[in-house]
Every structure is written in C-alpha cells, then in structure tokens.
Design an enzyme around this catalytic site. Structure first.
Site: not given
Length: 333
Positions: A127, A260, A290
């Site tokens: 990520c 993020h 996500n």
C-alpha cells in the site's frame, strides 16, 4: 569514479497530469453482505461503514489484469498532461498483484502504450507502493536520468482475498491511478521520505508463492487489524512531520493531505494528530475501498478533477502497508 549521478539543484520534477481507472462492476456493502450471508458469514452495510467508512468497492472480473487497469489510467494521465507515450523514458508501476512473475507489469504497460525503449520496472511496497514509485521516479528526474516519467499504482487486490474472512474481504477493491512527471525549473516534488520495518512482516502479508509448479505457503491476505491500525497512525504522523522538516515547510502550510485510503478511522486519527482539519483531507475510501498501491493516485486524481486541488497548492501524499512499509511525498502542484 562513482556512477551515481548527483541530484541537480536546478531541476525539479512536477506532476504534469493524472488519471485513474476503476473496473465497471460496483459492489455495495448491501450486495457484499448478501453474498457473504449465502456462505454463512454475517455482516451488514452499517457494520462495514462504522468500522471502515467504506460504502462500496469496484471489483474486476477474473479476466482483468493489473496491467489492463494500469494502461487505462496511464492513457488518461498522458492525455491530461498533453504528453505522447513516445515521449516517455521511464515507467514505474507499483503493484502487489502483477500479471506474471515476470515480465514486469511495467513492461506489459509499455508494450500496450507503445512507449518502446523507455526504462520500465515494478516497485513492490504494497500500500506504500505509489509513494515509493513516485519518490523513485523523482530521483531519476533530479539526477538527470529521466525527462518524462509515468508512475502508476495498479491492483487487482480481489484475487488475494479470502472471501470467507469478514475481517479482510470487506476492506479491499481494485483500480489504478497514474501521474506523469516532467522536469521543471520551479519546485514540484519538494521532499520524500521512505521507511520499512521488516520485523513487522506478520501483521499484514500474503505469504505464499509458486515453487516447482505448486502453491507454497498461504497466498491469501492475512492481517492483524488492531496491530496495523496502531502502527499506521503512529508512522503516518511521524513521516508527515519528517517530510515537512526536510522541505522546510510547516504542517500548517500543507493545503491537502492525501493519505493511503485504507480506513477512515486511520485517516481521521492521523489528521487529528497532525492538526490538519477534516476539510483539508482528501477521502475517497468510501467510494473504492482500499485499493492498495492505487489508492493515493486515485484520490489525487479525483481531487484534481473536481477542482479541490489547484495549481500552486502543497499536497502531502502518504502510504503505509505490508512489509511493514511507509512513506510520504510533499509536492507543489
């Protein structure tokens, strides 16, 4: 004589354009809850929203690859920047879900774009991948080794999920985001800080691989949610302050925080610790969940296109993910 090129003081890299692409299929929390219920797994829209802030996610079909998503995002970024693919001399793709073991996803993207001859490679920092890739491309440009770079975050994360694990399968989606970097005499990317702590590997991993034609280990995503939450908030605060210090910029001068897009509670907790008001934080996790390395460029592109992010503003982009990795890039738009 050292082969390392010095960072040039008279050249900066700047984001000249951005683009994004999401798979057509949108799966709401209610639809996902109904699908999980058919397997005896209980969840609901409210349960997911309360814990994550996610309302829906885009999921690719089984035939869609990361390179295909990446190419569509790249084309939009190139068009936004007014750049032809033939002008590219560097392509960096951040992904944890490459099409193949090799060649790299970046090489597949290069072929589909027709950017033959450009250097092309993948970056794997989960990520944090887009922030790592952006900092890498910036270094190439500042060293005089690139004059037009394409940086992409692309994931088909749904292929890594255990759809019987309520704690993880509701969190992720698929997508791609991209930016074009060009050299500039005016400051663009002001600072970047990257970190990792390999001793934290176990809290977020997909610890499987292919060996001798067989799957070895567990190839599905596993996460210790509370451990990731605590670690993420701590390191995101620290790396934001560290990056501002390197740039000689006060946190109060940052116009937009793009963290993020993992969990709205992590995003809000980080913003509070940094003293950045909610109206200066870009949040898109509710719309696409996500998307790992794609989440930051997706959020950046959304905020540029809706007019929130304007030329001259300071934007802090942050990533945190498995590895355990984290980093931040501060850019003048």
């Amino acid at each position: 004589m050292s082969s390392t090129a010095p960072i040039r003081k008279d050249v900066w890299s700047r984001i000249a354009g951005s683009g994004s692409f999401l798979p057509e299929r949108v799966v709401s929390n209610d639809e996902l809850a109904a699908e999980l219920a058919s397997r005896g797994i209980e969840t609901s829209h409210q349960w997911i929203m309360d814990r994550t802030g996610i309302a829906q996610r885009h999921l690719a079909d089984r035939d869609t690859t990361s390179s295909q998503l990446a190419v569509e995002a790249a084309r939009r970024a190139l068009a936004d920047a007014g750049v032809e693919a033939s002008e590219l001399d560097l392509i960096v793709v951040a992904t944890s879900t490459p099409d193949f073991v090799f060649p790299s996803t970046a090489c597949l993207v290069q072929a589909q774009l027709g950017a033959r001859g450009a250097a092309a490679f993948d970056v794997q920092a989960v990520c944090s991948g887009f922030v790592y890739a952006l900092a890498t491309a910036d270094s190439f440009m500042r060293a005089g080794r690139s004059s037009c770079a394409l940086v992409i975050g692309a994931e088909v994360f749904s292929r890594l999920l255990d759809w019987n694990d309520r704690g993880t399968c509701v969190l992720f989606g698929d997508g791609a985001g991209a930016v074009v970097l060009k050299p500039s005499a005016e400051p663009g990317i002001l600072a970047a800080k990257l970190h990792a702590d390999g001793s934290q590997t176990g809290i977020l991993c997909a610890a499987g691989n292919i060996a001798y034609g067989e799957i070895v280990g567990d190839p599905l995503l596993r996460m210790e949610g509370q451990a990731v939450f605590k670690q993420a908030v701590h390191v995101l605060e620290d790396v934001a302050r560290e990056t501002c210090d390197e740039a000689g910029v006060a946190l109060s001068e940052v116009d937009w925080l793009i963290p993020h897009q993992a969990n709205v509670r992590i995003i809000n907790a980080t913003a509070r610790k940094l003293g950045i008001p909610a109206e200066r934080v870009v949040i898109t996790v509710d719309r696409h969940a996500n998307t790992s390395a794609a989440s930051v460029p997706l959020a950046l592109d959304a905020a540029r296109r809706d007019g929130r992010i304007r030329p001259g503003q300071l934007v802090m982009m942050q990533g945190v993910g498995g590895g355990f990795t984290w980093g931040a890039v501060l850019a003048r738009m």
